[in-house]
Design an enzyme around this catalytic site. Structure first.
Site, mmCIF file in Angstrom:
data_model
loop_
_atom_site.group_PDB
_atom_site.id
_atom_site.type_symbol
_atom_site.label_atom_id
_atom_site.label_comp_id
_atom_site.label_asym_id
_atom_site.label_seq_id
_atom_site.Cartn_x
_atom_site.Cartn_y
_atom_site.Cartn_z
ATOM 1 N N ASP A 235 -26.372 11.356 37.756
ATOM 2 C CA ASP A 235 -27.444 12.140 38.379
ATOM 3 C C ASP A 235 -28.688 11.985 37.503
ATOM 4 O O ASP A 235 -29.120 12.940 36.845
ATOM 5 C CB ASP A 235 -27.016 13.605 38.487
ATOM 6 C CG ASP A 235 -25.828 13.760 39.406
ATOM 7 O OD1 ASP A 235 -26.013 13.767 40.618
ATOM 8 O OD2 ASP A 235 -24.687 13.831 38.897
ATOM 9 N N GLY B 280 -15.139 12.192 34.869
ATOM 10 C CA GLY B 280 -16.544 12.245 34.436
ATOM 11 C C GLY B 280 -16.840 13.591 33.782
ATOM 12 O O GLY B 280 -17.386 13.658 32.668
ATOM 13 N N HIS B 281 -16.426 14.674 34.469
ATOM 14 C CA HIS B 281 -16.649 16.013 33.889
ATOM 15 C C HIS B 281 -15.855 16.162 32.582
ATOM 16 O O HIS B 281 -16.344 16.729 31.611
ATOM 17 C CB HIS B 281 -16.154 17.109 34.841
ATOM 18 C CG HIS B 281 -16.874 17.176 36.137
ATOM 19 N ND1 HIS B 281 -16.278 16.892 37.330
ATOM 20 C CD2 HIS B 281 -18.154 17.526 36.422
ATOM 21 C CE1 HIS B 281 -17.155 17.067 38.307
ATOM 22 N NE2 HIS B 281 -18.297 17.441 37.792
#
Ligand code: PAF
Length: 281
Positions: free
Chosen positions: A150, A36-37
């Site tokens: 998020d 994801g990062h």
């Protein structure tokens, strides 16, 4: 990749980069990097001349000491991954460097923090906003990249950059998922094998409610989600809300908004996971 630990050094270095007319893309993280990062780093790479990633486990955004203590830390692996992605700079400051007073600023989020994460994690968003604002002021990026997992954080960061006139474009990026649909998160590595299996229920339920949203009421959907998690001994539903994508206000009827997202937090064993799905926009 350059690894820089002090604010003064990273500021001086990036001033020279900007003097050359190069654009800076920024990916703030707390480390324990995963796909994801890395997808955020790749997006930053595509759209900017120069890419900066920060790793700072921000103590003031954790409302439980135990959560902070067990947060995964893999700096050697993180450095290797960032090198492989050809990240230009890793800003890796100490706690004293970033938070000499360890105090969070108090922000007016215009009510965006009253629901979901804000309701269950008191002070969390003041901690996030304090550090993100500081990082933006230090790095001065043209663009900063955040994952949609998020979602509430993304909306709140967008608001503070507007309210504080920070000249940075916030770029939302799609959630990256494991094969079984579980949203990638640094916390996933804290799950046991059986908890990991249970955690996949979260996205299965979210996918199911997206199908149902066309012909069920919001109440019916909520009851369905609650019943799915009641069946599980390991995965406990903390909240499930259907909210407007901009105000984050929970909806009672579909007609209240044209942009709707379902957000949830689930405690799987000792690990708290969040996820969401856009129902329509
Ligand atoms: O999403 C995160 O990893 C953190 O909340 C952030 C944005 C790096 C701030 O500490």
């Amino acid at each position: 990749m350059l690894i820089i630990n002090t604010i003064e050094e990273v500021r001086n270095h990036l001033a020279k980069i900007r003097e050359k007319g190069l654009s800076v893309g920024f990916v703030p993280t707390m480390g324990a990097l995963h796909e994801g990062h890395l997808s955020l780093i790749r997006e930053a790479r595509k759209e900017n001349d120069y890419v900066v990633c920060s790793i700072f486990i921000n103590p003031i955004q954790f409302n439980k000491k135990s959560d902070l203590e067990k947060y995964p830390r893999n700096i050697e692996t993180d450095i290797n991954l960032l090198n492989d992605e050809k990240c230009d700079v890793l800003f890796y400051p100490s706690e004293v460097e970033m938070l000499p007073t360890t105090k969070a600023e108090t922000f007016d989020f215009g009510g965006l923090d009253q629901f979901m994460e804000g309701k269950f994690r008191s002070g969390h968003f003041n901690g996030v906003a304090t550090i993100v604002k500081k990082l933006f002021e230090i790095i001065e990026p043209q663009r900063a990249y955040f994952g949609m997992k998020d979602y509430q954080q993304l909306v709140i960061i967008h608001k503070i950059t507007k309210d504080h006139n920070l000249p940075v474009e916030i770029i939302p990026c799609h959630t990256i998922r494991e094969e079984d649909g579980l949203a990638m998160s640094s916390r996933n590595q804290l799950l046991s094998k059986s908890e990991r299996k249970q955690a996949a229920t979260i996205f299965k339920v979210l996918k199911m409610i997206k199908i149902h949203s066309g012909f069920s009421t919001i109440n019916e959907i909520k009851e369905y989600v609650e019943s799915q998690f009641r069946k599980s001994k390991t995965a406990k539903l903390e909240y499930f809300e259907i909210v407007d994508m901009y105000s984050l206000k929970p909806l009672k009827a579909w007609a209240e908004s044209n942009n709707v997202i379902a957000c949830t937090a689930v405690q799987v064993g000792n690990v708290r996971l969040i996820d969401n799905i856009i129902l329509f926009s």
